[in-house]
Design a protein around this motif. Structure first.
Motif, mmCIF file in Angstrom:
data_model
loop_
_atom_site.group_PDB
_atom_site.id
_atom_site.type_symbol
_atom_site.label_atom_id
_atom_site.label_comp_id
_atom_site.label_asym_id
_atom_site.label_seq_id
_atom_site.Cartn_x
_atom_site.Cartn_y
_atom_site.Cartn_z
ATOM 1 N N LYS A 183 3.166 -11.541 4.109
ATOM 2 C CA LYS A 183 2.872 -10.116 4.269
ATOM 3 C C LYS A 183 4.198 -9.366 4.349
ATOM 4 O O LYS A 183 5.120 -9.801 5.025
ATOM 5 C CB LYS A 183 2.063 -9.904 5.543
ATOM 6 C CG LYS A 183 1.004 -8.838 5.368
ATOM 7 C CD LYS A 183 0.136 -8.762 6.586
ATOM 8 C CE LYS A 183 -0.051 -7.350 7.097
ATOM 9 N NZ LYS A 183 0.113 -6.253 6.172
ATOM 10 N N ILE A 184 4.254 -8.258 3.645
ATOM 11 C CA ILE A 184 5.566 -7.638 3.481
ATOM 12 C C ILE A 184 5.505 -6.171 3.931
ATOM 13 O O ILE A 184 4.512 -5.490 3.689
ATOM 14 C CB ILE A 184 5.978 -7.794 1.998
ATOM 15 C CG1 ILE A 184 7.476 -7.851 1.881
ATOM 16 C CG2 ILE A 184 5.433 -6.719 1.128
ATOM 17 C CD1 ILE A 184 7.875 -8.392 0.526
ATOM 18 N N SER A 185 6.540 -5.723 4.665
ATOM 19 C CA SER A 185 6.558 -4.331 5.132
ATOM 20 C C SER A 185 7.094 -3.438 4.007
ATOM 21 O O SER A 185 7.749 -3.931 3.092
ATOM 22 C CB SER A 185 7.434 -4.219 6.370
ATOM 23 O OG SER A 185 8.780 -4.307 6.003
ATOM 24 N N PRO A 186 6.832 -2.128 4.073
ATOM 25 C CA PRO A 186 7.278 -1.251 2.987
ATOM 26 C C PRO A 186 8.776 -1.310 2.739
ATOM 27 O O PRO A 186 9.216 -1.364 1.595
ATOM 28 C CB PRO A 186 6.862 0.138 3.475
ATOM 29 C CG PRO A 186 5.719 -0.108 4.366
ATOM 30 C CD PRO A 186 5.995 -1.413 5.049
ATOM 31 N N ASP A 222 9.287 6.590 5.665
ATOM 32 C CA ASP A 222 8.146 6.288 4.791
ATOM 33 C C ASP A 222 8.291 7.019 3.452
ATOM 34 O O ASP A 222 8.123 6.422 2.387
ATOM 35 C CB ASP A 222 6.866 6.725 5.510
ATOM 36 C CG ASP A 222 5.629 6.497 4.680
ATOM 37 O OD1 ASP A 222 5.181 5.347 4.624
ATOM 38 O OD2 ASP A 222 5.115 7.463 4.098
ATOM 39 N N ARG A 246 0.808 -1.235 0.000
ATOM 40 C CA ARG A 246 0.000 0.000 0.000
ATOM 41 C C ARG A 246 0.839 1.283 0.000
ATOM 42 O O ARG A 246 0.385 2.328 0.411
ATOM 43 C CB ARG A 246 -0.964 0.002 1.195
ATOM 44 C CG ARG A 246 -2.064 -1.027 1.048
ATOM 45 C CD ARG A 246 -3.021 -0.958 2.207
ATOM 46 N NE ARG A 246 -2.366 -1.383 3.427
ATOM 47 C CZ ARG A 246 -2.801 -1.097 4.648
ATOM 48 N NH1 ARG A 246 -3.881 -0.361 4.809
ATOM 49 N NH2 ARG A 246 -2.169 -1.528 5.718
ATOM 50 N N MET A 247 2.105 1.172 -0.423
ATOM 51 C CA MET A 247 2.956 2.358 -0.447
ATOM 52 C C MET A 247 2.715 3.174 -1.701
ATOM 53 O O MET A 247 2.893 4.386 -1.709
ATOM 54 C CB MET A 247 4.428 1.954 -0.384
ATOM 55 C CG MET A 247 4.854 1.449 0.954
ATOM 56 S SD MET A 247 4.635 2.692 2.206
ATOM 57 C CE MET A 247 6.205 3.530 2.106
#
Lengths: 494, 214
Positions: free
Chosen positions: A243-246, A162, A33-34
């Motif tokens: 599931k993957i972090s940004p 971010d 969702r980035m």
């Protein structure tokens, strides 16, 4: 009119490529969702088209892997088979390699046309299906440690991190899209180059070559694939496996680019070799496999608990199924196109063993005793010729393939005007150009004899001794020679 | 680079918000001291200041929330961050409510308990301040969060013990009637609750920190 029909399968292949391969570049960014899908699709499309038009034109001299298919209806059918296989996998939301589909489809054509398949390079390609995801996974883990170390040291604000990650994902994604367009446009549109319907066009003082216009069309087809159908495969890559972090998303895309660079960069190999360092084997690798390898690598780093093995199994099955399905579909379609529509899907190649061939075979230190009874025969099935030579002639398979290569009849007539018309003069060195002019008007019936005549006329046309440092030169020379062979070929109907 | 610009703005707002909360906790402690010492004017000033901080903190946290959503920033941590800001906001809310109780009820606190109340207010305020430090570290230096959390728990349990001792002392006294004792216990409890809010922040933060390091 016929060309438009034939072009359609290239455009369909382009569309499938966009629908499937865009996920490798932007899947993790969208999945975490980035980057919004709309933004990703937009950036991806623009850079694919830029890559295809700007850098793809350089590939106009190579034709792409489908170039081996020597008749336009055949190329149409092979591209269609590859596109159908890719499309089917895309329907199942599985990221697959388009190049694998093409390799499978060409194998189908090879079998149908009884052409000789290079088993060595096939074995190497299959080996990379294991090596590439593995290497990519290891690189992803190393990169993750590195990035984590840097973050711990520089202590950026959560929001700053971010923003950096977001820009990083966009930048790497844009770069990846550019390479995607540049590298794959030859496969999508390359085969149609010799029959290109577009002529050069000058807009606002800038000249667009016919090839660039053709590639623009192909680039647009890829972009339409990205816009209309890539979302679901992005979902599988971005969050389906683990599931993957940004930050991890950025690491995955970086690891993929590095893997592709290591396997594909001739300049890197040249650099390593000239500094007496060990080199990577240069083989075509799949970006889909690199991405999945990197994602699984990070999943393992986290303890492996979050990995959905069912999805991973489906993807791996897809990798095996793609070339097989593409090969089968290709074979069946070729049969159909050939017999129902009465289209020539391959041009028959002739092989003849004569005094010239025997002399060359002897020169290469291969025994000539087994060739006597074949002399003067017109042979059209190279696979059978290899079999005859190995079974009754006592040749090893490698020797038999060499003899078949030497025996191939390709009629050539050297005509420098053909090159001048295509604007290739600047592309050749002065020495190379002089050699071609010296041979003007001469005819050859074998490519190797033509190449030798060129080498005798100018050292710029001779291969350098086999060594890693010379590989870049030799490969480039081989590409140029293959281009000349195509340009000067005398077709049967001419 | 508009993204970096809006990022900086939000960072400044978050920092501003945390400043308000920390100052609120400090003013609470000073307000309690002023009330106990009978410095009416100073107490009124503290009440006015804490009121202002609380409403400024509210505005800032609302703006941060809107900005995070409208720019769709930190999608992974947005929920956590907003939850965290809300919990941190509870610290200054509680400080304001507690101090207002002094205005409403004007409790008569015998001098023998002044020391106990002051100590309790100080421990509570420290827990609140340390929780704010931990939240700051969550944004900038995730490795340091753990150290701050440890201190929050330490001050919270200190406040617990102090409040316990104070309540026992209140009920052990013979010269107060039961209603007065109950009122004083209520005030001790009120002062202590700021450290409870700080602990709630710390508990959430412990989980978010694990989530962020993965």
């Amino acid at each position: 009119m016929a060309l438009i029909v034939f072009l359609s399968s290239g455009l369909f292949l382009g569309w499938s490529l966009g629908a499937n391969d865009a996920a490798n570049v932007f899947g993790t960014a969208v999945g975490s969702r980035m980057v919004k899908f709309r933004t990703a699709a937009m950036v991806c499309s623009i850079f694919i088209i830029l890559g295809a038009v700007i850098s793809g034109a350089g590939a106009a001299h190579t034709l792409g892997s489908l170039g081996a298919v020597n008749a336009l209806p055949g190329a149409f059918t092979v591209a269609l088979a590859a596109a159908l296989a890719t499309f089917w996998m895309t329907r199942l939301n599985l990221p697959v390699s388009t190049s694998q589909a093409i390799v499978g489809a060409i194998l189908g054509w090879n079998i149908y046309a009884s052409a000789v398949t290079d088993t060595n390079s096939l074995r190497r390609i299959v080996m990379t299906w294991v090596a590439c995801p593995l290497l990519s996974g290891v690189i992803a883990i190393l990169m993750y440690w590195l990035v984590r170390g840097v973050i711990r040291k520089s202590k950026p604000h959560l929001l700053e991190l971010d923003a950096w990650t977001r820009y990083g994902l966009l930048a790497v994604g844009a770069f990846g899209s550019y390479s995607l367009g540049a590298n794959n446009i030859a496969n999508v549109m390359g085969v149609f180059l010799p029959e290109n319907p577009f002529s050069d066009l000058t807009v606002l003082g800038m000249t667009f070559t016919g090839a660039q216009q053709l590639f623009l069309l192909g680039g647009v087809a890829i972009s339409v694939g990205v816009m209309t159908y890539s979302r679901r495969v992005m979902g599988t890559v971005g969050g389906g496996i683990v599931k993957i972090s940004p930050v991890a998303a950025l690491v995955v895309v970086l690891a993929q680019s590095i893997t592709l660079f290591l396997f594909a960069s001739q300049r890197l190999e040249f650099f390593l070799a000239s500094h007496h360092l060990p080199t990577f084997p240069l083989v075509p690798v799949s970006s889909s496999q690199a991405v999945i390898g990197a994602i699984v690598g990070l999943g393992i780093l986290k303890g492996g608990k979050g990995i959905r093995y069912r999805v991973l199994g489906e993807i791996s099955l897809g990798w095996v199924a793609t070339p097989v399905v593409a090969g089968l579909v290709s074979f069946l379609l070729l049969f159909f196109v050939n017999n129902v529509f009465n289209q020539q899907v391959f041009r028959e190649t002739h092989f003849r063993i004569d005094a010239q061939v025997v002399a060359e075979v002897q020169r290469r230190g291969i025994p000539t005793a087994g060739l006597d009874e074949l002399r003067g025969q017109d042979i059209t099935n190279p696979v059978r010729l290899v079999k005859t030579l190995t079974s009754s002639g006592g040749y090893s398979e490698d020797q038999a393939k060499q003899v078949v290569d030497l025996a191939r009849v390709t009629r050539l007539r050297v005509d420098p005007a053909l090159l001048a018309m295509a604007g290739d003069r600047d592309w050749l060195t002065p020495g190379q150009w002089q050699a071609i002019e010296a041979l003007a008007g001469r005819s050859f019936i074998r490519t190797w004899a033509f190449h030798r005549a060129l080498a005798e006329a100018s050292p710029d046309w001779s291969l350098r001794p086999a060594a890693k440092v010379n590989e870049l030169w030799n490969k480039d020379l081989a590409r140029r020679l293959a281009y000349l062979d195509r340009k000067f070929a005398v077709r049967d109907e001419d | 680079m508009t993204l970096f610009k809006s990022t900086r703005e939000i960072e400044t707002k978050i920092d501003g918000f945390l400043d308000k909360v920390a100052e609120g906790a400090l003013f609470f402690q000073e307000g309690v001291a002023a009330y106990l010492a009978g410095r009416q004017e100073e107490f009124a000033e503290k009440i006015a200041a804490i009121n202002r901080f609380e409403s400024e903190a509210d505005t800032l946290s609302r703006e941060v929330e809107t900005n995070l959503y409208s720019n769709s920033l930190i999608p992974e941590h947005r929920g956590d961050v907003l939850g965290l800001l809300e919990n941190t906001d509870n610290i200054i809310d509680r400080a304001k409510i507690s101090l207002y109780q002094f205005v409403v009820e004007e409790p008569v606190i015998p001098a023998q308990f002044h020391g106990g109340f002051n100590q309790l207010a100080e421990a509570s305020c420290r827990a609140g301040e340390t929780a704010v430090k931990a939240v700051r570290a969550f944004f900038r230096d995730i490795q340091a969060v753990q150290d701050h959390l440890f201190k929050v728990h330490h001050y919270e349990s200190e406040a617990d013990q102090l409040s316990d001792a104070l309540k026992r002392e209140i009920f052990r006294t013979r010269d107060l009637d039961l209603a007065h004792k109950t009122q004083l216990r209520y005030f001790a409890h009120n002062v202590e609750r700021i450290s409870d809010e700080a602990e709630a922040v710390a508990n959430r933060l412990a989980i978010y920190t694990i989530k962020r390091t993965i």
